[in-house]
Design a protein around this motif. Sequence first.
Motif, PDB file in Angstrom:
ATOM      1  N   GLU A   3       0.837  -1.192  -0.058  1.00  0.00           N
ATOM      2  CA  GLU A   3      -0.044  -0.110   0.052  1.00  0.00           C
ATOM      3  C   GLU A   3       0.848   1.394   0.152  1.00  0.00           C
ATOM      4  OE1 GLU A   3      -2.038   3.405   1.657  1.00  0.00           O
ATOM      5  OE2 GLU A   3      -0.476   2.373   2.649  1.00  0.00           O
ATOM      6  N   ARG A   4       1.741   1.243   0.656  1.00  0.00           N
ATOM      7  CA  ARG A   4       3.013   2.417   0.840  1.00  0.00           C
ATOM      8  C   ARG A   4       3.645   2.533  -0.786  1.00  0.00           C
ATOM      9  NH1 ARG A   4       1.715   6.486   3.162  1.00  0.00           N
ATOM     10  NH2 ARG A   4      -0.334   5.347   2.813  1.00  0.00           N
ATOM     11  N   CYS A   5       3.831   1.331  -1.316  1.00  0.00           N
ATOM     12  CA  CYS A   5       4.508   1.544  -2.731  1.00  0.00           C
ATOM     13  C   CYS A   5       3.373   2.276  -3.493  1.00  0.00           C
ATOM     14  CB  CYS A   5       4.624   0.175  -3.126  1.00  0.00           C
ATOM     15  SG  CYS A   5       6.077  -0.871  -2.264  1.00  0.00           S
ATOM     16  N   PHE A   6       2.270   1.993  -3.585  1.00  0.00           N
ATOM     17  CA  PHE A   6       1.191   2.630  -4.182  1.00  0.00           C
ATOM     18  C   PHE A   6       1.212   4.062  -3.959  1.00  0.00           C
ATOM     19  CE2 PHE A   6      -0.619  -1.553  -5.108  1.00  0.00           C
ATOM     20  CZ  PHE A   6      -0.973  -1.613  -6.355  1.00  0.00           C
ATOM     21  N   ALA A   7       1.252   4.424  -2.722  1.00  0.00           N
ATOM     22  CA  ALA A   7       1.241   5.733  -2.182  1.00  0.00           C
ATOM     23  C   ALA A   7       2.446   6.545  -2.728  1.00  0.00           C
ATOM     24  CB  ALA A   7       1.124   5.954  -0.610  1.00  0.00           C
ATOM     25  N   THR A   8       3.689   5.945  -2.951  1.00  0.00           N
ATOM     26  CA  THR A   8       4.751   6.435  -3.295  1.00  0.00           C
ATOM     27  C   THR A   8       4.880   6.904  -4.910  1.00  0.00           C
ATOM     28  OG1 THR A   8       6.109   5.342  -1.640  1.00  0.00           O
ATOM     29  CG2 THR A   8       7.129   6.212  -3.530  1.00  0.00           C
ATOM     30  N   CYS A   9       3.961   5.919  -5.608  1.00  0.00           N
ATOM     31  CA  CYS A   9       4.068   5.803  -7.054  1.00  0.00           C
ATOM     32  C   CYS A   9       3.032   7.059  -7.367  1.00  0.00           C
ATOM     33  CB  CYS A   9       3.639   4.612  -7.756  1.00  0.00           C
ATOM     34  SG  CYS A   9       5.033   3.182  -7.489  1.00  0.00           S
ATOM     35  N   LEU A  10       1.900   6.926  -6.610  1.00  0.00           N
ATOM     36  CA  LEU A  10       0.816   8.029  -6.965  1.00  0.00           C
ATOM     37  C   LEU A  10       0.891   9.221  -5.865  1.00  0.00           C
ATOM     38  CD1 LEU A  10      -1.960   5.432  -7.487  1.00  0.00           C
ATOM     39  CD2 LEU A  10      -0.556   6.486  -9.215  1.00  0.00           C
ATOM     40  N   SER A  11       2.181   9.690  -5.738  1.00  0.00           N
ATOM     41  CA  SER A  11       2.198  10.751  -4.620  1.00  0.00           C
ATOM     42  C   SER A  11       1.561  12.129  -4.985  1.00  0.00           C
ATOM     43  CB  SER A  11       3.711  10.969  -4.351  1.00  0.00           C
ATOM     44  OG  SER A  11       4.525  11.414  -5.468  1.00  0.00           O
ATOM     45  N   TYR A  66       7.306  20.039  -6.741  1.00  0.00           N
ATOM     46  CA  TYR A  66       7.470  21.163  -6.115  1.00  0.00           C
ATOM     47  C   TYR A  66       5.919  21.780  -5.683  1.00  0.00           C
ATOM     48  CZ  TYR A  66       6.906  22.680 -11.056  1.00  0.00           C
ATOM     49  OH  TYR A  66       6.425  22.683 -12.438  1.00  0.00           O
ATOM     50  N   SER A  67       4.894  21.055  -6.097  1.00  0.00           N
ATOM     51  CA  SER A  67       3.707  21.804  -5.603  1.00  0.00           C
ATOM     52  C   SER A  67       3.542  21.457  -4.091  1.00  0.00           C
ATOM     53  CB  SER A  67       2.267  21.212  -6.283  1.00  0.00           C
ATOM     54  OG  SER A  67       2.405  19.675  -5.964  1.00  0.00           O
ATOM     55  N   LEU A  68       2.856  22.075  -3.213  1.00  0.00           N
ATOM     56  CA  LEU A  68       2.619  22.060  -2.119  1.00  0.00           C
ATOM     57  C   LEU A  68       1.972  20.644  -1.666  1.00  0.00           C
ATOM     58  CD1 LEU A  68       2.719  23.175   0.929  1.00  0.00           C
ATOM     59  CD2 LEU A  68       0.658  24.229   0.559  1.00  0.00           C
ATOM     60  N   SER A  69       0.860  20.132  -2.411  1.00  0.00           N
ATOM     61  CA  SER A  69       0.152  18.954  -2.201  1.00  0.00           C
ATOM     62  C   SER A  69       1.229  17.688  -2.270  1.00  0.00           C
ATOM     63  CB  SER A  69      -1.007  18.881  -2.979  1.00  0.00           C
ATOM     64  OG  SER A  69      -0.720  18.750  -4.409  1.00  0.00           O
ATOM     65  N   GLU A  70       1.944  17.898  -3.557  1.00  0.00           N
ATOM     66  CA  GLU A  70       2.762  16.793  -3.597  1.00  0.00           C
ATOM     67  C   GLU A  70       4.126  16.662  -2.332  1.00  0.00           C
ATOM     68  OE1 GLU A  70       3.091  16.630  -8.786  1.00  0.00           O
ATOM     69  OE2 GLU A  70       4.113  17.979  -7.574  1.00  0.00           O
ATOM     70  N   ARG A  71       4.473  17.838  -2.189  1.00  0.00           N
ATOM     71  CA  ARG A  71       5.621  17.776  -1.113  1.00  0.00           C
ATOM     72  C   ARG A  71       4.885  17.379   0.324  1.00  0.00           C
ATOM     73  NH1 ARG A  71       6.897  23.041  -3.009  1.00  0.00           N
ATOM     74  NH2 ARG A  71       6.087  23.905  -0.913  1.00  0.00           N
ATOM     75  N   PHE A  72       3.444  17.665   0.433  1.00  0.00           N
ATOM     76  CA  PHE A  72       3.042  17.208   1.686  1.00  0.00           C
ATOM     77  C   PHE A  72       2.903  15.822   1.656  1.00  0.00           C
ATOM     78  CE2 PHE A  72      -1.228  16.033   3.474  1.00  0.00           C
ATOM     79  CZ  PHE A  72      -0.960  16.222   4.927  1.00  0.00           C
ATOM     80  N   GLN A  73       2.123  15.123   0.371  1.00  0.00           N
ATOM     81  CA  GLN A  73       2.248  13.752   0.542  1.00  0.00           C
ATOM     82  C   GLN A  73       3.529  13.012   0.590  1.00  0.00           C
ATOM     83  OE1 GLN A  73      -0.750  11.946   0.042  1.00  0.00           O
ATOM     84  NE2 GLN A  73       0.591  10.026   0.424  1.00  0.00           N
ATOM     85  N   VAL A  74       4.569  13.527  -0.069  1.00  0.00           N
ATOM     86  CA  VAL A  74       5.857  12.725   0.109  1.00  0.00           C
ATOM     87  C   VAL A  74       6.167  12.423   1.755  1.00  0.00           C
ATOM     88  CG1 VAL A  74       8.191  12.810  -0.523  1.00  0.00           C
ATOM     89  CG2 VAL A  74       6.376  12.993  -2.318  1.00  0.00           C
ATOM     90  N   SER A  75       6.032  13.842   2.337  1.00  0.00           N
ATOM     91  CA  SER A  75       6.405  13.783   3.787  1.00  0.00           C
ATOM     92  C   SER A  75       5.404  12.912   4.623  1.00  0.00           C
ATOM     93  CB  SER A  75       6.341  15.453   4.341  1.00  0.00           C
ATOM     94  OG  SER A  75       4.957  15.732   4.215  1.00  0.00           O
ATOM     95  N   GLU A  76       4.169  12.955   4.067  1.00  0.00           N
ATOM     96  CA  GLU A  76       3.274  12.001   4.947  1.00  0.00           C
ATOM     97  C   GLU A  76       3.550  10.704   4.606  1.00  0.00           C
ATOM     98  OE1 GLU A  76       0.501  12.462   6.861  1.00  0.00           O
ATOM     99  OE2 GLU A  76       1.462  14.526   7.015  1.00  0.00           O
ATOM    100  N   ASN A  77       4.085  10.313   3.395  1.00  0.00           N
ATOM    101  CA  ASN A  77       4.746   8.997   2.974  1.00  0.00           C
ATOM    102  C   ASN A  77       5.885   8.630   3.845  1.00  0.00           C
ATOM    103  OD1 ASN A  77       2.820   8.619   1.027  1.00  0.00           O
ATOM    104  ND2 ASN A  77       4.141   8.870  -0.688  1.00  0.00           N
ATOM    105  N   ILE A  78       6.720   9.526   4.125  1.00  0.00           N
ATOM    106  CA  ILE A  78       8.023   9.065   5.007  1.00  0.00           C
ATOM    107  C   ILE A  78       7.510   9.067   6.519  1.00  0.00           C
ATOM    108  CG2 ILE A  78      10.000  10.119   5.978  1.00  0.00           C
ATOM    109  CD1 ILE A  78      10.361  11.800   3.490  1.00  0.00           C
ATOM    110  N   LYS A  79       6.404   9.843   7.182  1.00  0.00           N
ATOM    111  CA  LYS A  79       6.007   9.675   8.368  1.00  0.00           C
ATOM    112  C   LYS A  79       5.193   8.016   8.555  1.00  0.00           C
ATOM    113  CE  LYS A  79       3.602  12.998   9.690  1.00  0.00           C
ATOM    114  NZ  LYS A  79       2.910  14.225   9.982  1.00  0.00           N
TER     115      LYS A  79
END
Length: 384
Positions: free
Chosen positions: A128-136, A230-243
């Motif tokens: 599930e986290r793999c999908f979250a990374t690919c569709l960040s 560099y969009s705010l939503s994309e950076r937020f999603q990547v940071s959420e993936n890390i957390k």
Amino acid sequence: MMDSSTNYRFLTFINGSVVDHIGWRLPIQFFYSFEVFMLFTNFIEYLYTFYLLLRFRAMHSNLHILLLLYGGQYFFSMISRLFLVYFQFNGSESIDESTFHSLLYTANYTRTICLFVAFNMLPFLVFERCFATCLSGTYETDRNFWIPLILISIMMPVCVLSAVAYIRNWFPIYAHCILLIVLNIGGSLLLIIVTRCNIRLHKYALFTHDSRSQISVFSSYSTLEHHGLYSLSERFQVSENIKTCQWLSRIQGSILFFNVACVSILILEYVSRNEKLIIMANVSFNILCTIYAAVTPIVVIIYTPEWTRETIRLWHLISPPSNCDHLDLRTTFGEEMSYSDKNVESKVYFDQFQKNLTKQAMEKSKRKQQRSSSWNNSEHEIFL
């Protein structure tokens, strides 16, 4: 226990006649009593965990669905295990033999399928986290409910077929155990890879964002738009993936330990020819599965801040802290520093914060005026 006529394997049942033959009836009943106590304790624990899952969405909805399945299977596993414990030494005399065997086989199938779901869940949580990374870029906004449906539609047939193959003894037990160990270790390694990929994506997103901010307004952004995040939503999603990956990495340690330990006990039970060692391995397997079920929700609650705060709040409602003496704190000028009303305390805090900002701004303006006046005087002297 193995039924040679049907080549049938029980996962969590001991031959009672063998127990009576070696004189271990009382010790086994003691362990069963402890296991039943743990099962009822786990029942309350899982009810509370489901309360947290349904009230607080502390993770993405797709991961939330998988965790609901992960916890929900344990209720069926626990009920079937209670049936097996009840019919271990008594209860069979009150019903006919065919009904007894039907209940026994149904409980064994249910228990085994649920345990295989618990043993195979870790890799699918990582998928599930793999999908979250690919569709960040769109994972948070589009929800993508098809992802947990695909994962569950793959996981459940695999778990059911594996459980049936184990019960019917279609494959050697080594094949089942090696496959489970490889899947769990592989899921742990994949989680490390996914976490590092998200960290690199986050660093690259920050780099492209800083680079774009330094480009002139007359420049073209086509290259950055094609390669950068560099969009705010994309950076937020990547940071959420890390957390979320870091949160999952703390949980997967306990899952991996108990999965490998339980599977190793199954191998020990299979290779041993000593009846006492087989019984000890079976009892150890059941106790370890019960402890596994008890420890996992505790670890999840500890590493989920929303659930931890709710647990502390409910604990204070059940067992309120003892009343301590209230300190009447005041400043040097006699002003009150502690307040019973949180709104008043917040207002005072922000008023003081605003005063400090105003004072700093005035001091900065005063220093600026002094520098400008000294500069003008020096220019006047040079001109003269």
